[in-house]
Design a protein around this motif. Structure first.
Motif, short mmCIF file in Angstrom:
data_model
loop_
_atom_site.label_atom_id
_atom_site.label_comp_id
_atom_site.label_asym_id
_atom_site.label_seq_id
_atom_site.Cartn_x
_atom_site.Cartn_y
_atom_site.Cartn_z
N ASP B 213 -27.69 13.50 6.79
CA ASP B 213 -29.04 13.85 6.32
C ASP B 213 -30.07 12.96 7.00
N ALA B 214 -29.75 11.68 7.10
CA ALA B 214 -30.68 10.74 7.74
C ALA B 214 -30.94 11.14 9.19
N LEU B 215 -29.86 11.55 9.88
CA LEU B 215 -30.02 11.96 11.28
C LEU B 215 -30.89 13.20 11.39
N GLY B 216 -30.65 14.15 10.52
CA GLY B 216 -31.45 15.38 10.55
C GLY B 216 -32.92 15.09 10.30
N ASP B 217 -33.20 14.24 9.32
CA ASP B 217 -34.60 13.93 9.02
C ASP B 217 -35.24 13.08 10.12
N ALA B 237 -38.67 6.86 15.32
CA ALA B 237 -37.75 7.97 15.08
C ALA B 237 -36.71 8.05 16.19
N ARG B 238 -37.15 7.81 17.42
CA ARG B 238 -36.19 7.86 18.54
C ARG B 238 -35.13 6.77 18.38
N GLU B 239 -35.59 5.59 18.03
CA GLU B 239 -34.63 4.50 17.83
C GLU B 239 -33.68 4.82 16.67
N ARG B 240 -34.23 5.45 15.63
CA ARG B 240 -33.40 5.78 14.46
C ARG B 240 -32.33 6.82 14.83
N LEU B 244 -28.39 6.29 14.66
CA LEU B 244 -27.54 7.10 13.80
C LEU B 244 -26.47 7.83 14.60
N LEU B 245 -26.81 8.26 15.80
CA LEU B 245 -25.82 8.94 16.63
C LEU B 245 -24.62 8.03 16.92
N ARG B 246 -24.90 6.75 17.01
CA ARG B 246 -23.80 5.80 17.23
C ARG B 246 -23.00 5.57 15.95
N ARG B 247 -23.68 5.68 14.81
CA ARG B 247 -23.02 5.33 13.55
C ARG B 247 -22.29 6.51 12.89
N VAL B 248 -22.74 7.74 13.19
CA VAL B 248 -22.14 8.90 12.51
C VAL B 248 -20.68 9.06 12.92
N PRO B 249 -19.75 9.13 11.95
CA PRO B 249 -18.34 9.37 12.28
C PRO B 249 -18.06 10.85 12.53
N HIS B 250 -16.90 11.14 13.09
CA HIS B 250 -16.52 12.52 13.40
C HIS B 250 -15.09 12.76 12.95
N LYS B 305 -6.54 13.34 1.47
CA LYS B 305 -7.81 12.62 1.36
C LYS B 305 -7.89 11.66 2.54
N ILE B 306 -9.04 11.63 3.19
CA ILE B 306 -9.21 10.72 4.31
C ILE B 306 -10.44 9.85 4.06
N THR B 307 -10.36 8.61 4.52
CA THR B 307 -11.50 7.70 4.42
C THR B 307 -11.94 7.36 5.84
N VAL B 308 -13.21 7.60 6.10
CA VAL B 308 -13.73 7.48 7.46
C VAL B 308 -14.83 6.42 7.47
N GLY B 309 -14.76 5.51 8.43
CA GLY B 309 -15.79 4.50 8.59
C GLY B 309 -16.84 4.92 9.61
N GLU B 310 -17.94 4.14 9.67
CA GLU B 310 -19.03 4.49 10.58
C GLU B 310 -18.54 4.47 12.02
N GLY B 311 -18.93 5.49 12.79
CA GLY B 311 -18.63 5.54 14.20
C GLY B 311 -17.20 5.93 14.54
N GLN B 312 -16.37 6.20 13.54
CA GLN B 312 -14.96 6.52 13.80
C GLN B 312 -14.78 7.99 14.17
N LEU B 313 -13.73 8.27 14.91
CA LEU B 313 -13.28 9.64 15.15
C LEU B 313 -11.87 9.76 14.54
N VAL B 314 -11.74 10.62 13.54
CA VAL B 314 -10.46 10.78 12.84
C VAL B 314 -9.89 12.16 13.17
#
Lengths: 80, 721
Positions: B213-217, B237-240, B244-250, B305-314
């Motif tokens: 949501d933060a990335l979208g906004d 906004a650009r910095e944000r 966020l692109l670096r922090r969002v997990p996948h 159930k999976i637990t995902v951290g920031e920036g991870q690819l699971v």
């Protein structure tokens, strides 16, 4: 004359059964191991007709001149 | 802590502080106030944040010089900023001095949150040492002014309520209430789109873990900032967005092989099957993955159930397994592969200890046709079986409520009739080893027809259940009458059946069967009158489908009742083939028929049952029947006068039963069964809907040449262990 027709009908029916059995035997039905019969146990694979409702059966009986042929299956192979 | 990081953490907190500090008393805010506030924000966003304190100080000084009529509450944050700049430059006294000025201008002024320890220390010093320190309110100070009225207009805002919501969002943020912050900012944005509010919403969402949501906004704020040429918003906004692109997990999935009806949900949201191998952006934290499908007819599921951290690819491998105990495990398969005979195989299987299995069903069926016949038919059935002891008993009961006003009835000047037909039956069976005996009895009653029947069928499991022959015999004794309690004839029917069920392959089944039916007795309908015509001048010219009026106008006065032969031998062979595809089953039936009345028929029936997930089955249905007429059937019968006896000579056999005439019928329709419970549940419930349309073309019948019928049913079934 009538008895000849009756005899002919019975002979045709018996020949049909024998022909079907021979046909199926030549298709190798004996090669299915018990552990390969999971699919055959699926409800849609019933040897009996579980889809025709009583009313539909009645409608077919009274609106078609023919009857019989498939009164019931043998219970189904492969179902434990 | 590096200075740059410290500044980053402060940026948006300061914006919140500025708004909270300034906007509570905006009644006198005018253009200068708005310009001063904007300058403060720009300086903080730009020069102060980048460490260019000289330029920052220059801009604020210039603004203060232009800000002679500014609201003191607007000037106060400018001095606080000057104090913060002084502190960052090591000018302790200058910082304290600027903070004292700010407090003089606005005694309620506060520092922005999360400032440096030096700044906080200098602020406290200014509060305690200044002439108007907040901790030492001078005696005789004027009472606080009453709360200002809500402003009619806020510079830079079109909607006052949106401004108030944004202010509430900022206040909630400073209080650490991120959920409230999100709620207020969203309300504000619904009222008025402001890129700074959008960016602040993004900040609250990011800190509460809602990175998507933060990335979208943030992306939306960036677009808006570029559109409005707001350099500060664009920059932040650009910095944000980049952050966020670096922090969002996948997450991505490894689909199983051989499961065509696979369905996958991620946190209860459907995942497109074709895109399973793609990377999906998700929020950090705990998530639930569910998958289901069938493989070789066996329903399989996967839950994790999976637990995902920031920036991870699971990567989640979807390994579907059967939860139902009746399906085989790999260990059981290994055991069976090593079995030397059927008894060894049985030892590998789980021992079912179900004492009883109870099945119940009820349905309501209806029929209507263009021949003015309507039928309603409720039905119930039940069956109890013991898989361990090999016995079963069952029963069914149904009522046919019939109303008819067909041309046959009208032609006889009879009123439309209504009647009920009751039909019921009991059945039971016992399995002893490889042999099963199944007996059944049935009874049906309507005002002018009673049928009683019983039958016995024997089956045997041969060749490890690959071949199941069956023989059966059924006997029926029917009473035929003219109205209630006026039975005038009987009909006995004996049916002999022989068949076999063959397993052709792991996915194919074939049933072959033949029946011979012997009917003895007069089955003529005593209420069915057959019109007679003059043999030379009329009968040859009666057309198929001749109307009731035409028939009544040209027929002879004599009107004999129907007379059929008193015996009939009926033979039929049939085949039923079932093949299971992946996710669907094809069922085909074919029947060939011949009888001693020379009526020959062929009937073909097909269903294609398609699985839609584990709960829903849908099937189209088609049926085709074609037949010749009975050898004594005629469109128009003739009666002649014996010249010697002067008596009418009637044909020995005569009928106007259209089902004994040449005809073709075509049926199309379908049905659906929805399993209301989980497939692996011990108690299962299901609903079935079926509907068919049958069109019949009569080639040689009076009154009608075609008929269209619609019939269908809705049913409910349940099974309990």
């Amino acid at each position: 004359m009538k008895s000849a027709r009756i005899g002919g009908g019975i002979v045709r029916a018996v020949l049909g059964i024998v022909a079907g059995a021979v046909l199926s035997a030549t298709m190798g039905c004996a090669h299915v191991a018990p552990y390969e019969r999971g699919t055959l146990a699926h409800p849609t694979m019933s040897a009996e007709d579980n889809y025709t409702t009583p009313l539909a059966e009645h409608v077919e009986d009274v609106s078609e001149g023919a009857t019989g042929g498939l009164s019931g299956g043998g219970g189904g192979c492969g179902c434990n | 802590m590096p200075f740059g990081i410290r500044l980053g953490a402060l940026r948006w907190a300061l914006l919140a502080w500025l708004l909270v500090l300034v906007f509570p008393a905006p009644a006198r805010a005018g253009g200068e106030d708005a310009a001063a506030l904007r300058t403060a924000q720009e300086v903080f966003d730009g020069e102060y944040s980048s460490g260019d304190f000289t330029a920052a100080k220059r801009k604020i000084d210039a603004q203060l010089a232009r800000c002679r009529r500014c609201n003191p509450q607007v000037q106060a944050p400018l001095h606080i900023l000057l104090g913060m700049i002084a502190s960052q430059g090591g000018d302790h006294d200058g910082a304290v001095s600027q903070f004292q000025t700010a407090l003089q201008l606005d005694p309620r002024a506060t520092l922005p949150p999360r400032t440096t320890p030096d700044i906080r220390s200098e602020w406290e010093e200014a509060k305690t040492s200044g002439p108007t320190g907040q901790g030492e309110e001078p005696s005789g100070a004027p009472p606080p002014a009453p709360a200002p009225a809500p402003p009619a207009h806020i510079p830079g805002w079109n909607n006052v309520e949106a401004f108030q919501e944004a202010s509430a969002g900022l206040a909630a943020d400073t209080a650490g209430k991120l959920d409230d912050c999100i709620e207020h900012d969203k309300k504000s944005l619904e009222l008025e789109e402001q890129p700074r509010t959008r960016l602040h919403l993004s900040s609250c969402e990011m800190r509460s873990g809602h990175l998507l949501d933060a990335l979208g906004d943030a992306q939306k704020a960036l677009e808006d900032g570029i559109h409005r040429r707001d350099a500060a918003v664009t920059k932040f906004a650009r910095e944000r967005v980049e952050q966020l692109l670096r922090r969002v997990p996948h997450v991505t999935f490894q689909p199983p092989l051989g499961v065509d009806d696979l369905q996958v949900t991620f946190d209860d949201r459907q995942v497109p099957i074709r895109a399973l191998a793609k990377r999906f952006s998700i929020d950090p934290g705990e998530h639930v993955v569910h998958a289901e499908g069938t493989q070789n007819g066996i329903p399989l599921t996967f839950d994790q159930k999976i637990t995902v951290g920031e920036g991870q690819l699971v990567t989640v491998p979807l390994v579907l397994k059967s939860h139902a105990p009746e399906y085989l495990t790999s260990g059981q398969l290994s055991c069976m592969l090593g079995a030397k005979n059927q008894d060894d195989v049985l030892k590998c299987l789980p021992q079912k200890n179900k004492p009883l299995v109870i099945k119940m069903g009820t349905q309501l069926a209806g029929y209507s046709d263009t021949d003015h016949v309507e039928v309603w038919s409720p039905e119930i059935d039940a069956n109890v079986s013991s898989p361990t002891q090999g016995w079963n008993v069952g029963g069914h009961f149904m009522v046919d409520v019939v109303s008819a006003a067909s041309p046959d009835i009208v032609s006889e000047a009879s009123p439309p009739y209504h009647e009920q037909r009751y039909s019921g039956g009991l059945d039971g069976g016992y399995k002893l080893g490889r042999y099963t005996a199944q007996a059944q009895t049935n009874y049906s009653s309507e005002p002018d027809y009673i049928s009683r029947g019983a039958g016995l069928a024997l089956t045997a499991d041969l060749d490890d259940k690959l071949v199941t022959p069956r023989v059966a015999a059924n006997f029926n004794h029917d009473s035929i009458g003219r109205g209630p309690n006026n039975f005038i004839s009987t009909l006995d029917t004996t049916e002999i059946e022989a068949g076999v069920t063959l397993v052709l392959s792991p996915t194919s089944l074939l049933v072959l069967s033949a029946t011979a039916q012997f009917e003895a007795g007069d089955q003529s309908k005593p209420y069915r009158y057959v019109p007679m015509f003059d043999p030379t001048g009329v009968a040859p010219y009666i057309p198929p489908g001749a109307s009731v009026d035409l028939v009544n106008r040209v027929r002879l006065p004599v009107r004999p009742t129907e007379q059929l032969p008193t015996s009939r031998q009926r033979y039929a062979v049939g085949a039923r083939f079932a093949h299971r595809f992946s996710g669907a089953t094809l069922r085909l039936e074919q029947r060939l028929y011949d009888d001693s009345w020379a009526l020959k028929a062929t009937t073909t029936d097909a269903r294609y049952v398609i699985d839609f997930g584990r709960h829903l089955e849908v099937w189209p249905h088609g049926r085709f029947n074609a037949q010749t007429g009975a050898n004594f059937y005629q469109l128009a019968y003739s009666a002649t006068l014996d010249p010697q006896t002067q008596q009418l000579i009637l044909p020995l056999y005569r009928t106007d039963d259209r089902e004994l005439s040449p005809l073709v019928s075509l049926t199309g329709g379908g049905g659906a069964h929805y399993l209301l419970s989980a497939p692996e549940a011990k108690t299962q419930y299901g609903v079935t809907l079926q509907a068919d349309v049958m069109y019949t073309k009569y080639f040689d019948a009076l009154f009608i040449t075609q008929r269209t019928a619609v019939y269908g049913s809705i049913g409910f079934d349940a099974e309990f262990d």
